[in-house]
Write an enzyme that holds these catalytic residues in place. Sequence first.
Site, short mmCIF file in Angstrom:
data_model
loop_
_atom_site.label_atom_id
_atom_site.label_comp_id
_atom_site.label_asym_id
_atom_site.label_seq_id
_atom_site.Cartn_x
_atom_site.Cartn_y
_atom_site.Cartn_z
N GLY A 1 -6.72 15.74 -5.08
CA GLY A 1 -6.10 16.65 -6.05
C GLY A 1 -4.73 17.15 -5.60
CE LYS B 1 -18.84 6.76 -0.57
NZ LYS B 1 -17.59 6.54 -1.32
N PRO C 1 -13.30 6.81 5.40
CG PRO C 1 -11.20 7.85 5.30
CD PRO C 1 -11.88 6.54 5.55
CG ASP C 2 -16.51 9.60 0.16
OD1 ASP C 2 -15.84 8.90 -0.62
OD2 ASP C 2 -17.32 10.45 -0.25
N1 PHE Z 1 -13.53 7.28 -0.14
C1 PHE Z 1 -13.21 5.89 -0.42
C2 PHE Z 1 -13.71 5.56 -1.82
O1 PHE Z 1 -14.60 6.20 -2.36
C3 PHE Z 1 -13.95 5.07 0.56
C4 PHE Z 1 -13.29 3.97 1.34
C5 PHE Z 1 -12.25 4.16 2.20
C6 PHE Z 1 -13.80 2.71 1.23
C7 PHE Z 1 -11.73 3.12 2.90
C8 PHE Z 1 -13.29 1.65 1.94
C9 PHE Z 1 -12.25 1.86 2.80
O2 PHE Z 1 -13.21 4.65 -2.44
#
Ligand code: PHE
Length: 352
Positions: free
Chosen positions: A189, A81, A117-118
């Site tokens: 959501g 991460k 993204p996150d």
């Molecule tokens: N937000 C995604 C998750 O928590 C993160 C992610 C996106 C990981 C795209 C890999 C590729 O699963």
Amino acid sequence: MPSVEALVESWEGETTLIHRDPTTGAHIIIAVHSSRLGTPSGGTRMKHYASLAEAVHDAHNLARGMTHKLALAGLQRGGGKGVIALPTAFDPAARPGLLRRYGALLKQLGGFFETGPDVGTSDRDMDVIAETGAPHVFCRTVEAGGSCDTGPATALGVFYGIQAACERAFGAPALKGRIVLVQGAGSVGRPLIGHLTTAGATVLVSDVDEQALAAVLREGIERIDPEAVFDTDCDIFAPCALGGALNRETIPRLRCRAVAGGANNQLATPDDAERLRARGILYAPDFAINIGGAMVAVLMEREGHSRAAAEARLESIGDTLRRIFQVADEEGVSTEAAARRIVERRLAGSRV
Ligand code: PHE
């Protein structure tokens, strides 16, 4: 919160990398939990934290979750991460530069970690990171050749997971007439609410952000005060906000039959899985149910699937949960413990 040093010392993951961006004072943390099944991958979370230790702690927990979710979904990738911990009073004008320097760091690392993204980052941000960081960036916009934001795919996967939880808790997967409380009307959501209402569920929603709430409130959807979320009667509670919703203080208050939602790290501590089990509340482990976004991104961008083919695979999330519920029963453990056991068996059987 323990010190950064103590966190790094005690973490079971492979690498904690901390880079300070001198231009903005932001800290970039890359936590690689496991490279056992393949290239460590995970989203990048961008927000302000109370301290560097809080940011490292979050990166560690989120990276662990990625290892679990990718292994459980049968994807040949490791878990990691990225966290960009912004300084207080961060100037939005400095954002593109910071993202480009982050991309350059990913490029320098040469595939040590790949990101998407996150919370706090979008597909447009991925475009900027990819200017310097390609090819180690998932989920650029469609115009830039990416598979775009993960929210809708995560939401569809969570929807299949909720059906599996209903089947287990009530004997039938149908959502018609079921009451689902969605905590958080953000990128997961919001589309989840759409699937639930289409399937005939009664949706209750809460969000601390009035604007996010206004975007989903329409006829038939009831708003719940954020303070009342844990005390409201419902069939399914779906946490889709930031982590830690399930803890020693909230679990005794829950008035639902099952918890199944999209947030990462829903349990504040591992003991909380036992607390839910003791109360007879079925818990769909977060890392099993919320893989949808990463799954579609990996399948489309690394395994050459079309969007339709990748989205069809989201139904497997229901199968994974059914398997977890079965193992939990057979082995007499919580669903969280059952899911971890399945992950451990996968990791043990890996090629490395
Ligand atoms: N937000 C995604 C998750 O928590 C993160 C992610 C996106 C990981 C795209 C890999 C590729 O699963």
